[in-house]
Design an enzyme around this catalytic site. Structure first.
Site, PDB file in Angstrom:
ATOM      1  N   HIS A 193     -28.970 -12.942 -78.051  1.00  0.00           N
ATOM      2  CA  HIS A 193     -28.245 -12.414 -76.893  1.00  0.00           C
ATOM      3  C   HIS A 193     -26.769 -12.321 -77.237  1.00  0.00           C
ATOM      4  O   HIS A 193     -26.217 -13.202 -77.901  1.00  0.00           O
ATOM      5  CB  HIS A 193     -28.455 -13.333 -75.686  1.00  0.00           C
ATOM      6  CG  HIS A 193     -28.076 -12.693 -74.380  1.00  0.00           C
ATOM      7  ND1 HIS A 193     -26.768 -12.463 -74.014  1.00  0.00           N
ATOM      8  CD2 HIS A 193     -28.845 -12.222 -73.368  1.00  0.00           C
ATOM      9  CE1 HIS A 193     -26.748 -11.900 -72.815  1.00  0.00           C
ATOM     10  NE2 HIS A 193     -27.993 -11.732 -72.408  1.00  0.00           N
ATOM     11  N   ALA A 194     -26.140 -11.238 -76.798  1.00  0.00           N
ATOM     12  CA  ALA A 194     -24.750 -11.002 -77.199  1.00  0.00           C
ATOM     13  C   ALA A 194     -23.781 -12.043 -76.650  1.00  0.00           C
ATOM     14  O   ALA A 194     -22.781 -12.366 -77.291  1.00  0.00           O
ATOM     15  CB  ALA A 194     -24.322  -9.600 -76.763  1.00  0.00           C
TER      16      ALA A 194
END
Length: 336
Positions: A168-169
């Protein structure tokens, strides 16, 4: 198996006036007509939604196109992967160094699902007005709608989301990690309380829960490499089943990274009795029930998968043709 279950198949040469006449007879009795020929092809045959709905006011006629019926891209070839690129899906999928297409035909499916919902809306409208009407869906516009979150993030929030593979960023840890038996387990820590539970109950390192380098999500993202290494070390000493059991017990969202054979054997699908057997030209095969369940109603119809042209004769008889007329169409290559 995927797209033709429950259908009847008729094979006709639409460039022959006799084949086109059969289609028009079938359309005259239909509720819904769907076409996704190349731009302009349906209109040349008189099978576009505007022409058909003018002749049959109750008909719902669906035109599915790549880019819509007007504009500079109207005549552009549209295959799923091309539209994935045009819609920006490829730009947010993959790793930092390599954009990739989605593993399923996302543009095709998006257009089909909006055609599906458009038909349902048109049927409701017909129930109140008595009139059907055209439904138009383009692959680009459908997939652009599905891109809503990253699109609006880029338009209104600054930088587009980074490509981060399975990670996940802006959340850490949120990735897939290898286990001792060759599996991979994906976990998602959504808040700092969950991190403390992960550190203490799964990783066996309760001190990491309050360590300033890892105690907050901002710190874990800033130290993503070290965070992932610590989690990977802990899960790497466990089998996948053991890791998932510990994560579930600690209240950490998790999943097994399955391949397609494992999906086919998924225990949840089996427990909910989602599989049925249907006949196909190569024998009976397993197929999933449609995912929309209406409790209290009849089970969704699971028809067979037809061979190409399997129902040609029956459907021609249904529009009033005799066996001699059908034989003539087959002899001349108009029907198969």
């Amino acid at each position: 198996m995927w797209c033709n279950r429950g259908k009847e198949s008729i094979a006709l040469d639409l460039k022959d006036p006799r084949g086109l006449a059969v289609v028009r007879q079938l359309v005259a009795e239909a509720d819904v007509f769907v076409q996704n020929l190349a731009h302009g092809a349906a209109a040349r045959l008189g099978l576009d939604s505007a022409t058909l709905c003018a002749a049959h006011p109750r008909l719902i006629a669906v035109d599915i196109s790549g880019y819509g019926g007007s504009g500079p891209y109207a005549d552009k070839r549209a295959y799923d992967m091309l539209v994935q690129c045009e819609a920006g899906l490829v730009s947010v999928t993959g790793t930092p160094g390599q954009p990739v297409k989605a593993g399923i035909p996302a543009a095709d499916i998006a257009a089909a699902m909006y055609a599906f919902s458009g038909v349902l809306a048109a049927l409701v409208r017909r129930g109140t007005t008595g009139r059907g009407g055209p439904v138009q869906v383009s692959m680009l516009e459908a997939l652009a709608e599905w891109m809503g979150h990253p699109l609006h993030h880029a338009m209104h929030g600054g930088e587009p989301p980074a490509r981060t593979g399975l990670a996940h960023a802006v959340i850490a840890p949120y990735d897939a990690y290898p286990t001792a038996d060759g599996g991979r387990v994906l976990l998602s820590v959504q808040n700092d309380r969950e991190w403390r539970r992960l550190a203490g109950q799964v990783m066996g390192r309760p001190e990491l829960g309050t360590d300033p380098d890892f105690a907050t999500n901002a710190a874990r993202v800033a130290n993503r490499g070290r965070t992932d290494e610590l989690v990977a070390d802990a899960l790497g000493s466990l089998g996948a089943d053991e890791a998932l059991t510990l994560l579930e017990k600690a209240g950490i969202a998790c999943a097994r990274l399955r391949d397609l054979h494992e999906l086919a054997d998924h225990p949840q699908l089996a427990a909910r009795e989602r599989w049925r057997r249907v006949d196909t030209p190569v024998g009976p095969l397993k197929a999933l029930l449609p995912p929309i369940t209406l409790p209290g109603g009849d089970e969704a119809r699971m028809g067979d998968v037809p061979a190409l042209g399997q129902h040609t004769a029956a459907l021609l008889r249904a529009v009033g043709m005799t066996d001699d007329e059908i034989a003539a169409l087959r002899r001349d290559g108009v029907a198969a």
